[in-house]
Design a protein around this motif. Structure first.
Motif, PDB file in Angstrom:
ATOM      1  N   SER A  29       5.378  -5.695   2.159  1.00 21.60           N
ATOM      2  CA  SER A  29       5.856  -6.249   0.908  1.00 21.60           C
ATOM      3  C   SER A  29       5.400  -7.688   0.723  1.00 21.60           C
ATOM      4  N   GLN A  81       4.643  -8.183  -2.653  1.00 22.88           N
ATOM      5  CA  GLN A  81       5.697  -7.681  -3.528  1.00 22.88           C
ATOM      6  C   GLN A  81       5.700  -8.358  -4.897  1.00 22.88           C
ATOM      7  N   ASP A 129       9.876  -4.083  -2.935  1.00 18.25           N
ATOM      8  CA  ASP A 129      10.530  -4.958  -1.970  1.00 18.25           C
ATOM      9  C   ASP A 129      11.474  -4.124  -1.105  1.00 18.25           C
TER      10      ASP A 129
END
Lengths: 1052, 485
Positions: free
Chosen positions: A193, A196, A209
């Motif tokens: 992530s 993200q 996330d």
């Protein structure tokens, strides 16, 4: 009982002070804590005499005294209480004291020590403070409670939280502290992530996330969290502790005078409250007039654009599509001001914890089960977590065995997708949207034939989707995941002599995390199914020989630890993604791929071996000297460099022992120096070929883009800290000041090299980063009487960070390019002489007098790519006020951050799309706009600009050319982070109910942003992105939400 | 107690073992040796990814005004940074360099099972020359002689003049290395499937192109090199074309196919369609050039109408999508190939060489010109009857007196979908006449003659970059190529 105390210590304590003298009467009773738990070993003394006793294991005591005598009840970790004898029976409740002098804290290696003996800063947070609010992520509960801790949470359901202790020291590596649960390091990785907040339109792997792995720790099972901030405190955990350690001690079983059952239930409601100020004057389109008029004379909504530069929302009849089919529908052209707000639900968080515990001198147990169910604010989003915790401790003669075992099952679904991705809901509703859209009409997102009903389509049959319906995204294009995690340890200890014991501990952290993402047939872009499975394992074996003699001589105490550790860590990742779309609707399987699915497997192995030693010498409770030494062998470094040694030394003097003063209750001065060596990730020594997906059946291999280095050596962090701790006016006022410096040299980092070399990066040892800072803690009791007390606690910390040196010939380390278009560029860089991770952005060109320059079209001219600021704050602070009246306790936590900057990419894009209020303020679209500034006069000089912008929408769109002036923000804030009102039912009130204690509390978290310098809807914390080093870019985050709830705690 | 101590010491010694560390730190899932054909396929797939991709390729389709941009017109107004193109181009070469390294190294014999070492080297050298030629023609002075050397982390920028000499020599060497009787790449050669005589023809044809590009600055060398190249084995039909097909699979699909699945941001330009209709009495409904329907799709009314070039973003919304011509469905197909060099271009070079008196007879230029158009038409699948009626048009007839216009324009039309090459030929011959768009950004005062250097170079190779900018006389859109003076 909130402090951990060994039973043998209690016996010792009791024996020393139990001196009995004959008195006229015998007083007996029971000593218990606030929750009604028996307190064994409490020292009871008749005031003004040497008469004393101690409570037994069930908290009962007997003492001989006279009527009218005063009994003093004192116990480590509790406030001392004086009670006058008025009869023969006297039950006493002792109140916990968090600021007591003889506070014991859990330090490295799980060794319990008196806080006063430590030569470094340490801060402890009580478990009750952590599980008060129904916050699922234990990391977030620390915000504002520890000096010098910076916590940045994305606020997403099950989302990430990033912790920095004393700033960042590594340019490219991990800056997160090490998490240790009951002496065993646990993983806090944030897989995949890092991007993200950056996901590009079709970045299907990186835009969700998933949160940091430490959030799996169940706050209900936490007894204490100890924060070891500097390298001094951390030297014994090895390399990974260079950024500090978050030491979590779980709850143990204890002797119960009831059934030993605790029940805790909390219900919180989560509601979004910080929304952007969107304009409600103009609808979708590209011009103030309707370009298309139907044959019936009715204007037609322009659905070929997803921007809001269209005609004024004046209520005229317009043919519109909010999900309608061919032909649209004729309706008034009006604003729907809440069309973003109304998309969100009220989230609900239910948390139920049941724990059963009991124990005696030979052993104890605690079994706990917790369910957390969180329905998020986004439709169809949910996290459900079940945690089981088993804690067993037993002792037979000299052999003791203790184990702690956790199983955590987390199921997630509908976690938000972030960044510049078409699947990002905010991106879809706040940016690329039309302001007149009626969200209620979009709720029905699917036609009978399974195709998408949405507002923006093309093609004669309106089936070619050009913008997704947000409800379609939430209900059809969602991700889901499941994680099974086992964390535990078994420790066997044998007491060789009174002072020496040997122990072996095996600790493990293993999980499999299955993540799946989907895009349904009928979505705007190619449908897909992807699956990623992470199999993680870390095992630690520790052998430890401890010598602990509090009375080596009359004046000296000595502790020596000799230990060895072997750490093995493996991560296997299997992932698969469909290619070219899905063949059959609603089947989410790799086998349903149109082209052969792309499947990969990755494996990473690492081992470190260590031997370490530490000693602590105390002299007369006055002087303390601690030494540590450690040698690591890491598999990630080349043979010549894989062994490295690092020491530390700390000392402290309790100078209040030398000064006679009424006002000074306690004073300590401390000093420390430490080094921590650090290795790197696996496989960075030699290059391999990288396999790509075959081309028409032909296998392919690439060369890697990063050049590995066979001669890497460990990086070294050297830190120094000094501090002073004072308690004044009979402990009413406490003060703790720390100054520290930390220098990280020989950083192992992949520097950028010219792509003309064949590589874009190259691993080297280079660079130096310096951190220095001050941490202050103040505690004060402002009012204290029988029924009422008011306590204040203040944390304040400032960290200065400077990049002293990069690699040879390199004065800028480009961390990320956030944005580039035409002459404009926004970058995250670390430059020599500047702070780590600073934002640089293009600003408006200025004349010699500093006036903004406007071009002949009335638009601002772009100037230099200038330093805007560091994403790291100047200082952070937390202020806690606690007011108690009888059985009520009200507390509030205010969290402050000063400084730090971020780039509002989402905000900038919303300006571009004409949805934000400033693009429609004061009739600017009709009246035109004259940029404030100067224009070239044609002869080298400048005159004030009077030329209106050639096009108003272009004026706003071109703000993106000068993000440094328009869309970079100061991230300072003051937030009301937490507020709680607690009521403990008095034991009397519970009467004959089979209940030992009952607490009810109302708790709110993230209640309000009290002060900020950002537009509404752009939370200063919104630029948080997972837990990596790339921070400071906001791109369409979900609105900030507050949670308000109640909690009931029962003990039977 | 002793037992316990012994157990304790034993366990400590088990912990302390580092024997397996070196093995442990080797990635068990990554190859350390691979067959060379896998590198060739990887390199050529990346190469066509640039040549027909969404970055450089689209930009040069705009700069040559073959295509026009709609909705976000930054690039066609000369507004966009072209950062990615620099790294994409240099990023193609590591695998190509690796083929040469493996076939010349100690273990070269073990790689000969994938084709004769020298033939593998020659293929890599030809591709390398093609890439470097594109790089230098896009930026001017660039790292060449010191690039791709692990010992040098800041390669110097060579002058374009020197790079040209190097490229001509490399192609001559590659051609000489080729053994047409021995095996070429046994697999993975998506262009010629191991046919070394075709590679040889490509090497010489490419050398003719590079040499001809020097026509205005070093005519004597251009003449001898063009003549030498044309006199060797060169393309003799469209079957020899240097062309690589995309795959009928999304992961390796024509990037434009992917883009057009969801977006209609690019159209065939008005200037190109107008130019094609300037031959004969073509109209939107009845275009005179039979290639029109191969290049473009008809609009909703069945007409071929290009999209105006270089409009401001907001102005593009004044034009309805369905009233303009998108690139044809054939060119948007998932497996539409990437053209690297064609027989038609070689014939245009031959015509120009004859016209200039550098090769063969001057009088043959007209015939070569017609053959070149004919080859282009055949390449695009035009019927023979349509070809002959087009060639019969008076306007199409070669005019030696105005040869630059005729060769320039017809070559430009034939180089459709080869934007970079079309842009270079426009820079060299100044034909066809292209207009500078009124809405152009302030970055440019004329149609760009090159790309800006990648700003990444300023931070990682600053000194050498500065030297190059000095030598070039600037880093602007108007800075000229050495051969474009």
């Amino acid at each position: 009982m909130r402090k951990k105390i060994t039973f043998s210590f209690l016996v010792f304590f009791t024996a020393t002070f139990s001196l009995l003298f004959a008195q006229s009467i015998t007083v007996s009773g029971k000593v218990s804590d606030d929750s009604g738990n028996a307190l064994p070993g409490v020292n009871i003394q008749v005031k003004g005499t040497n008469t004393g006793t101690a409570s037994d294991f069930d908290g009962n005591y007997e003492i001989s005294a006279s009527q009218g005598d005063v009994l003093i009840f004192s116990f480590l970790g509790f406030k001392t209480k004086e009670v006058t004898i008025t009869g023969t029976s006297l039950d006493v409740n002792l109140e916990e004291d968090s600021s007591q002098l003889d506070e014991v804290v859990v330090t490295a290696l799980g060794i319990t020590r008196e806080k006063k003996s430590l030569g470094y800063a340490i801060q402890e947070v009580n478990g009750d403070d952590i599980n008060k609010a129904s916050e699922a992520n234990v990391v977030n509960t620390l915000a504002g409670k520890v000096a010098g801790i910076q916590i940045q949470g994305t606020g997403n359901i099950g989302g990430s939280s990033r912790i920095l202790l004393r700033g960042a020291s590594s340019l490219t590596g991990n800056n997160q502290p090490l998490f240790v649960v009951d002496g065993v390091p646990i993983d806090n990785t944030n897989f995949g992530s890092d991007t993200q907040a950056y996901g590009s339109r079709d970045d299907i792997n990186g835009n969700v996330d998933y949160g940091n792995a430490a959030q799996d720790i169940n706050p209900d099972d936490v007894a204490t969290v100890t924060v070891l901030k500097g390298a001094n405190a951390a030297a014994l955990y090895g390399s990974r502790a260079a950024n500090g350690v978050i030491l979590i001690t779980t709850k143990k079983g204890k002797k119960s005078n009831g059934l030993g059952v605790d029940v805790n239930y909390g219900l919180s409601l989560e509601s979004a409250y910080d929304f952007p100020d969107l304009q409600n004057e103009y609808g979708g389109g590209q011009s103030l007039d309707f370009a298309n008029i139907g044959t019936d004379g009715i204007p037609i909504q322009n659905v070929s654009t997803d921007e809001s530069w269209g005609p004024r929302l004046d209520g005229r009849l317009v043919r519109q599509w909010d999900g309608e089919g061919d032909g649209g529908e004729v309706r008034p052209w009006v604003a729907h001001p809440d069309n973003y707000k109304d998309f969100f639900n009220t989230g609900e968080i239910h948390k139920t914890n049941v724990a059963v515990s009991n124990g005696d001198e030979n052993g104890n147990y605690r079994v706990s089960y917790t369910n957390l169910n969180h329905d998020g604010i986004v439709p169809n989003s949910n996290i459900n977590r079940n945690s089981f915790n088993l804690n067993l401790n037993g002792k037979i003669n000299k052999l003791s065995v203790s184990t702690n075992f956790n199983y955590i099952n987390t199921k997630g679904m509908g976690r938000p997708k972030g960044g510049g991705s078409s699947d990002n809901l905010t991106y879809n509703m706040v940016i690329w949207s039309q302001r007149q859209l009626d969200i209620e009409r979009l709720r029905d997102y699917e036609r009978a034939d399974g195709s998408q009903r949405t507002w923006r389509t093309s093609g004669l049959d309106r089936t070619n989707v050009r913008a997704n319906n947000p409800f379609w995204l939430a209900n059809k294009d969602f991700q889901d995941d499941e994680k099974n995690r086992f964390i535990g340890n078994v420790k066997v200890q044998y007491d060789l002599t009174e002072h020496i014991n040997a122990s072996i501990k095996y600790g493990f952290d293993k999980y499999d995390d299955r993540r799946r993402d989907r895009r349904a047939i009928g979505s705007r872009y190619t449908p897909y199914y992807i699956s990623k499975i992470f199999n993680f394992s870390e095992e630690n074996i520790d052998a430890l020989l401890q010598y602990n003699n509090p009375e080596l001589t009359e004046d000296l105490s000595l502790i020596i630890n000799l230990g060895a550790n072997k750490m093995s860590r493996t991560l296997e990742t299997n992932s698969g993604a469909t290619q070219g779309g899905l063949t059959v609707d609603n089947i989410y399987s790799l086998a349903n791929s149109v082209d052969p699915a792309f499947i990969t497997r990755e494996l990473s192995n690492k081992e470190t071996n260590s031997v370490y030693a530490s000693s602590s010498l105390g002299y007369k409770d006055l002087l303390y000297l601690d030494l540590t030494a450690r040698n690591d062998w890491s598999s990630t470094l080349p043979k010549d460099n894989w062994s490295y040694f690092y020491p530390s030394i700390t000392g402290s003097i309790i100078f209040s022992k030398l000064i006679e003063s009424e006002k000074l209750s306690f004073g300590k001065f401390r000093l420390g120096w430490a080094q921590v060596g650090n290795d790197t990730g696996p496989y960075r020594l030699s290059n391999n070929y990288i396999q790509g997906s075959p081309v028409g059946g032909n296998p392919i291999f690439f060369l890697p883009s990063t050049l590995n280095n066979a001669s890497l050596k460990p990086e070294i962090t050297t830190s120094f800290e000094t501090g002073i701790e004072l308690k004044l006016f009979n402990n009413r006022l406490g003060f703790d000041l720390t100054y520290y410096t930390g220098n990280t040299t020989d950083q192992i980092m992949p520097i950028t090299v010219s792509e003309t070399t064949g590589f874009s990066r190259k691993w080297v040892n280079a660079g130096e980063i310096k951190n220095s800072g001050i941490e202050v803690q103040l505690t004060g009791t402002i009012v204290k009487n029988e029924n009422f007390s008011w306590d204040i606690g203040v944390n304040w910390a400032k960290n200065d960070n400077e990049v002293v040196e990069l690699a040879e010939g390199l004065d800028t380390y480009l961390m990320s390019t956030f944005y580039t278009s035409g002459p404009a560029i926004v970058t995250l860089e670390s430059r020599v002489g500047e702070p780590f991770s600073s934002i640089y952005a293009t600003k408006i060109a200025r004349d010699p007098d500093g006036n903004k320059i406007v071009d002949s079209n009335g638009y601002y001219v772009s100037g230099e790519h200038a330093f805007i600021g560091s994403v790291l704050p100047d200082w952070t602070s937390g202020i806690t006020n606690t007011i108690s009246y009888k059985n009520f306790t009200l507390s509030a936590l205010i969290d402050i951050q000063q400084g730090g900057v971020f780039f509002g990419r989402g905000y900038q894009t919303a300006i571009y799309a004409g949805t934000i209020d400033i693009t429609a303020a004061n009739g600017v679209r009709e009246n035109g706009i004259v940029a404030e500034g100067v224009m070239e006069d044609g002869s080298g000089g400048y005159v004030p600009n009077t030329t209106p912008a050639a096009s108003v929408d272009q004026y706003f769109r071109l703000m993106r050319r000068n993000p440094g002036d328009f869309t970079t923000f100061d991230a300072s804030f003051v937030k009301l982070r937490e507020m709680s009102l607690q009521y403990s039912f008095p034991t009397k009130a519970l009467g004959k109910l089979p209940i030992n204690s009952l607490n009810i509390s109302l708790v709110g978290r993230n209640l309000a942003i009290l002060s900020r310098n950002t537009p509404n809807g752009y939370d200063p914390e919104s630029a948080g992105n997972a837990s990596g080093n790339i921070q400071g870019r906001e791109y369409g985050q979900l609105p900030t939400a507050r949670t308000v709830g109640m909690n009931i705690k029962l003990s039977f | 107690m002793k037992k316990i101590l012994i157990i304790f010491i034993l366990s400590v010694s088990i912990i302390g073992c580092t024997n397996d560390f070196e093995e442990l730190n080797k990635d068990p899932l990554k190859a350390t040796e691979v067959p060379t054909p896998t590198l060739l396929t990887a390199a050529t797939q990346s190469l066509i990814g640039i040549n027909s991709g969404l970055g450089y390729n689209k930009t040069v389709l705009f700069y040559s005004q073959q295509w026009a941009q709609r909705e976000t017109t930054t690039r066609s107004q000369y507004g966009l940074n072209v950062e990615g193109d620099w790294s994409d181009f240099y990023g193609v070469l590591p695998e190509i360099m690796e083929i040469i390294k493996l076939n010349t190294g100690e273990d070269s014999a073990s790689y000969s099972v994938y084709g004769k070492n020298e033939n593998q080297i020659a293929v890599a050298m030809i591709l390398r020359a093609w890439v470097f030629h594109n790089i230098t023609d896009t930026w001017g002075n660039v790292p060449y002689s010191e690039a791709f050397n692990n010992e040098i982390s800041s390669p110097k920028y060579d002058k374009q003049e020197d790079i040209y000499l190097g490229l001509l020599q490399e192609l001559k060497d590659a051609s000489a290395l080729i053994d047409t009787n021995a095996s070429g790449f046994t697999s993975g050669d998506l262009m010629y499937n191991g046919d070394m005589s075709k590679w040889k023809a490509f090497a010489n044809s490419l050398r003719a192109r590079i040499a001809m590009r020097m026509s205005e600055v070093n005519p004597s060398l251009a003449q001898s090199e063009v003549a030498d190249a044309l006199g060797s084995s060169v393309f003799s039909s469209n079957a020899d074309n240097a062309v690589i097909a995309f795959q009928n699979e999304e992961a390796n699909a024509n990037p434009l196919y992917i883009e057009f699945l969801t977006q209609s941001w690019t159209f065939v330009s008005e200037p190109l369609i107008d130019l094609m209709n300037s031959y004969g009495s073509g109209t939107a409904t009845n275009p005179s050039d039979p290639r029109t329907s191969k290049y473009a799709d008809p609009n909703v009314d069945g007409d071929f109408i290009g999209f105006p070039y270089g409009l401001a973003t907001t102005d593009t919304f004044l034009y309805e999508i369905n009233e303009r011509s998108l690139p044809s469905e054939m060119t948007r197909a998932i497996d539409f190939p990437s053209y690297i060099m064609t027989y038609s271009e070689l014939l245009f070079i031959k015509a120009e060489a004859e016209q200039r008196g550098w090769f063969g007879a001057v009088g043959d230029a007209a015939m070569s010109y017609e053959q070149a158009i004919n080859a282009s038409m055949e390449q695009w699948g035009v019927d023979a009857s349509n070809i002959s009626s087009y060639l019969a048009l008076a306007d199409v007839q070669y005019n030696a007196a105005n040869w630059k216009k005729y060769i320039g324009e017809q070559k430009h039309i034939a180089l459709y979908f080869q934007g970079g090459n079309a842009w270079s030929e426009w820079r060299r011959l100044d034909f066809p006449v292209l207009d500078f768009p009124a809405a152009a950004s302030s970055n440019a005062s004329e149609i760009p003659r090159r790309f800006f250097y990648a700003s990444s170079e300023a931070s990682v190779n600053g000194t050498n970059l500065e030297q190059a900018i000095n030598d070039m006389g600037g880093d602007t859109f108007s800075t000229r190529m050495w051969w474009d003076q």
